[in-house]
Scaffold this motif. Structure first.
Motif: not given
Ligand code: SAH
Ligand code: SF4
Ligand code: F3S
Length: 437
Positions: A9-15, A45-50, A80-82, A163-169, A198-200
């Motif tokens: 689930f989720g973004c390319q980082m998860n892929k 492999n999960t996502c929790c962005v929304r 993953g993030c969730l 939520i990304v900074p919290q779950v990805r550090g 990268g997130q940024n």
């Protein structure tokens, strides 16, 4: 031989993480199977962005209850993030889960699976930070010709909704030498296309050198022989530099596509979001990009219904959208994430109002994408053919250098090749083209 099925689930980082998970399990003697019901081990492999991401993963996890009841030896792992966000609490609502692993310890998955199998009790490991880069792990890539290459992990921006900074550090960069060597090794394996993640991405290197070094990194990667298409995501409007655009204009293998999330077109809302740019700055960037990169595609993410957003703020978002005319936009309704700053903001806007804004935004943006695509009808572009369309199995799909999605008819031998195509029909989300001899 043990088998596993993996759902991402989720973004390319998860892929990318999923390709590492697949690499680790392959090295451990597992065989991948497509159907969850056939697997000895099921991994999410999960996502929790929304909230919808949480709900989707938990919904599908609940649906595995019967499988586990029928086959108690089945192992169910959630990562993953969730998993990073909810950790052991997952066991309270989903006691049929065997392994919980976070975003920082992908490498420990095989050991956690072995532990759970041996003890018959759940194994849970969620770490606070990263000690090693998942990018250093072997990957089982989905395509021979494409590789993800994470250049940073984590994020330091703390946009108030996110939520990304919290779950990805915290943001951590790999060194330029490491990344260049990784790119060289991939090219030697026959990889032609690489996506830097990268997130940024534009702040790459700040933790290593005290200032960003993304352009330098991009130049080094672009010099690696054999890499034909180099992509990167995500760019941040506060950090994207003109020198990066100039380098892209100068190098053929740097693909003319910029994913540049706008989020909102109102300066008031942007400030509340802690995005640290203004609508005028964004518009200036978009103009510069279009001027210096002729065939570029600019894509974006936009949110409506941020706490305190007014009808006037929303109109300002629409006006930026109408001015930039994005090639494609991912649009979202704001979803409060507990633990983020914005989750505590007052949110007087009724749900129905947010839905109306969302529909209008989607309408305006779809029309803009359609028009931009219609302007390309009759034009000739190189399309790299990636595979079959999911819906129509005998149709091929591919992408232009600018990442535009193209459907075309052609023989299967064209998969993995670049084909010259003339566009014949346009839609908001893709183009139809005819292969040329
Ligand atoms: N690092 C990237 C991607 C972050 S997540 C960036 O900076 O843009 C991808 C997108 O999800 C974001 O761009 C944003 O539009 C959306 N998003 C993030 N948090 C959200 C939330 N709480 N509610 C709704 N959409 C959100
Ligand atoms: Fe989230 Fe902002 Fe970081 Fe993107 S830049 S991951 S939106 S905090
Ligand atoms: Fe990506 Fe979702 Fe995590 S967007 S970083 S998988 S929260």
């Amino acid at each position: 031989m043990k088998s596993y099925a993996l759902k991402t689930f989720g973004c390319q980082m998860n892929k990318d993480d999923s390709e590492r998970i697949a690499g680790l399990l392959a090295a451990d003697g597992y065989l991948e199977v497509p159907e969850l019901a056939d697997a000895d081990v099921i991994i999410f492999n999960t996502c929790c962005v929304r909230q919808t991401a949480d709900d989707r993963a938990y919904g599908q996890l609940s649906a595995l209850k019967q499988l586990k009841a029928d086959r108690p030896e089945l192992l169910i792992a959630i990562g993953g993030c969730l998993a990073q966000k909810d950790g052991e609490a997952i066991l309270k609502t989903h006691p049929h889960v065997d392994v919980i692993f976070g975003t920082h310890n992908v490498a420990h998955l095989p050991a956690l699976l072995a532990k759970a199998a041996l003890s018959g009790a759940p194994a849970c490991e969620v770490l606070e930070g990263t000690t090693e880069f998942a990018g250093d792990l072997p990957a089982e890539r989905r395509h021979d010709w494409h590789a993800w290459l994470p250049i940073t992990v984590g994020c330091d921006n703390f946009c108030s909704y996110c939520i990304v900074p919290q779950v990805r550090g915290r943001e951590k960069s790999r060194t330029i030498d490491d990344l260049e060597n990784a790119a060289r090794a991939l090219a030697a394996e026959g990889v032609e296309e690489i996506t830097l993640l990268g997130q940024n991405v534009n702040s790459y290197g700040r933790d290593l050198f005290g200032k960003p070094a993304f352009t330098e990194l991009l130049a080094r990667i672009s010099n690696v022989a054999g890499l034909k298409r180099i992509r990167f995501t995500t760019s941040h409007p506060k950090d994207l530099m003109a020198e990066t655009i100039d380098l892209m204009a100068a190098r053929d293998n740097l693909c003319p596509h910029i994913h540049l999330p706008l989020q909102a077109g109102s300066d008031r809302v942007l400030a509340m979001m802690r995005r640290r740019y203004t609508a005028a700055h964004y518009l200036g960037l978009a103009r510069m990009i279009r001027e210096r990169l002729p065939d570029v595609a600019i894509t974006t993410d936009i949110m409506v219904g941020f706490p305190g957003e007014t009808a006037e703020d929303f109109e300002q978002t629409l006006s930026v959208v109408e001015e930039v005319r994005f090639d494609l936009a991912y649009t979202f309704i704001y979803s409060p994430r507990p633990g983020t700053a914005a989750a505590d903001y007052d949110d007087p806007v009724p749900k129905e109002e947010k839905s109306r804004w969302f529909s209008r935004l989607t309408e305006v943006q779809n029309q803009a994408s359609l028009e931009r695509h219609q302007e390309l009808i009759g034009e000739r572009f190189d399309v790299f053919v990636e595979g079959h369309s999911k819906k129509e199995r005998n149709r091929l799909v591919g992408r232009t250098a600018s990442n535009r999605l193209v459907h075309l008819d052609g023989p299967d031998e064209q998969i993995g090749r670049t084909v010259p195509v003339v566009f014949t029909e346009a839609f908001s989300w893709f183009l139809i083209g005819k292969g040329q001899q």
